[in-house]
Design a protein around this motif. Sequence first.
Motif, PDB file in Angstrom:
ATOM      1  N   LYS A   1       0.843  -1.208   0.000  1.00  0.00           N
ATOM      2  CA  LYS A   1       0.000   0.000   0.000  1.00  0.00           C
ATOM      3  C   LYS A   1       0.882   1.264   0.000  1.00  0.00           C
ATOM      4  O   LYS A   1       0.582   2.229  -0.698  1.00  0.00           O
TER       5      LYS A   1
ATOM      6  N   VAL B   1      -5.047   2.064  -2.823  1.00  0.00           N
ATOM      7  CA  VAL B   1      -5.217   0.732  -2.220  1.00  0.00           C
ATOM      8  C   VAL B   1      -6.082   0.902  -0.977  1.00  0.00           C
ATOM      9  O   VAL B   1      -5.709   1.605  -0.035  1.00  0.00           O
ATOM     10  N   VAL B   2      -7.271   0.299  -0.985  1.00  0.00           N
ATOM     11  CA  VAL B   2      -8.198   0.455   0.149  1.00  0.00           C
ATOM     12  C   VAL B   2      -8.373  -0.852   0.923  1.00  0.00           C
ATOM     13  O   VAL B   2      -9.111  -0.883   1.900  1.00  0.00           O
ATOM     14  N   GLY B   3      -7.690  -1.902   0.496  1.00  0.00           N
ATOM     15  CA  GLY B   3      -7.801  -3.139   1.241  1.00  0.00           C
ATOM     16  C   GLY B   3      -7.237  -4.315   0.480  1.00  0.00           C
ATOM     17  O   GLY B   3      -6.646  -4.150  -0.593  1.00  0.00           O
ATOM     18  N   TRP B   4      -7.425  -5.477   1.062  1.00  0.00           N
ATOM     19  CA  TRP B   4      -6.942  -6.696   0.414  1.00  0.00           C
ATOM     20  C   TRP B   4      -7.682  -7.897   0.989  1.00  0.00           C
ATOM     21  O   TRP B   4      -8.293  -7.823   2.048  1.00  0.00           O
ATOM     22  N   SER B   5      -7.590  -8.979   0.255  1.00  0.00           N
ATOM     23  CA  SER B   5      -8.154 -10.225   0.751  1.00  0.00           C
ATOM     24  C   SER B   5      -7.084 -10.953   1.542  1.00  0.00           C
ATOM     25  O   SER B   5      -5.908 -10.914   1.181  1.00  0.00           O
TER      26      SER B   5
ATOM     27  N   TYR C   1      -7.662  -4.660  -3.144  1.00  0.00           N
ATOM     28  CA  TYR C   1      -8.803  -3.808  -3.485  1.00  0.00           C
ATOM     29  C   TYR C   1      -8.346  -2.358  -3.664  1.00  0.00           C
ATOM     30  O   TYR C   1      -7.620  -1.824  -2.815  1.00  0.00           O
TER      31      TYR C   1
END
Lengths: 254, 76
Positions: free
Chosen positions: B20, B27-31, B42
């Motif tokens: 990030k 970048v607002v997130g991830w799995s 994400y």
Amino acid sequence: MVLSRTDRLRPFPMGVSIGHCNITAGTAGCVVVDPQGNEYILSNNHVLADSNKGKTGDAILQPGVYDGGTIDDAVASLYNYVPIEFPENSGCLIAKGIVSFLNFVSRALGRKSRFYSKVDEYPVNETDCAIAKPTNPQIYTCEVMELGFPKGSAKAKDGETVLKSGRTTGLTEGKVIDDDATIEVSYEFLTARFIHQILVSGEGFILGGDSGSVLFNEDLYAVGLCFAGSSDGSLGIANPIYVVEQLLGVAVKT
Amino acid sequence: MVKNDGVNPKVFEKALKNLKKDVGPQVVGWSNKIRNGKVRVYVSEHPTAAGVVNVLNVAGKSYEVEYYRVGTIKIL
């Protein structure tokens, strides 16, 4: 007669407009019960507790203020919520002490510059949840509008079809695309990070005002508590319901 | 689908936080699950070619980064 989710309804089912007296409107998710058998309305912190600003006993209106609710429409009072942690709230005591000292010196020297401690790390959240205690047991029903009565709670699974019944978009269907996501969510001027979240994809699945709606699997077991999403309505974010139950010490009423 | 592919979750998370920092605020997130050898990240907008990171190296393993556009995520 067709019931509107934004109308004043008595008794009111779940899946309709509700909200803290200082917010616009969200959705009443479902009824939950504590170990003593007391029943509560489950929704989000930002719906029932005004994003940490609410106090126990504050009036909860049905419908919410945005839908014409007034204090005469109070149906419950805020009972409990899990605080949402924002970066600004997580200052280290040492950093605060140093900043206070530096600002004291700056003021003493007549300088206009001020120091701030910057948090480089997001605190983590797992839920945006709250419960409200109904004013009387006749004022609500446990039925979720257009869905029926919940059968319990379960864990969401990747790829499964899920449903939600919310104030704005009504009954909609989506698919779980991730059952363990870390995601940052905007709360107007602040951003909070959430871990272990459920992501649901579906055209027109969720929009503003649907916050607080409960996510169900096709067998009508609650799996999540919706609270955020994309502005086009195609992606919803939900807290795992089992975490909500654990943190609030309640269970979905069947 | 393998959850973290046996990688310590904290190490995995640290690698994604560094990603990030490299890619930027989109970048607002991830799995937290690895799917078919890929790490899903994400983003509010797809990163520009200049800032994009296509491979995530973590704990001696390399994973292809799959950017998944979700727009801006806000409370509803």
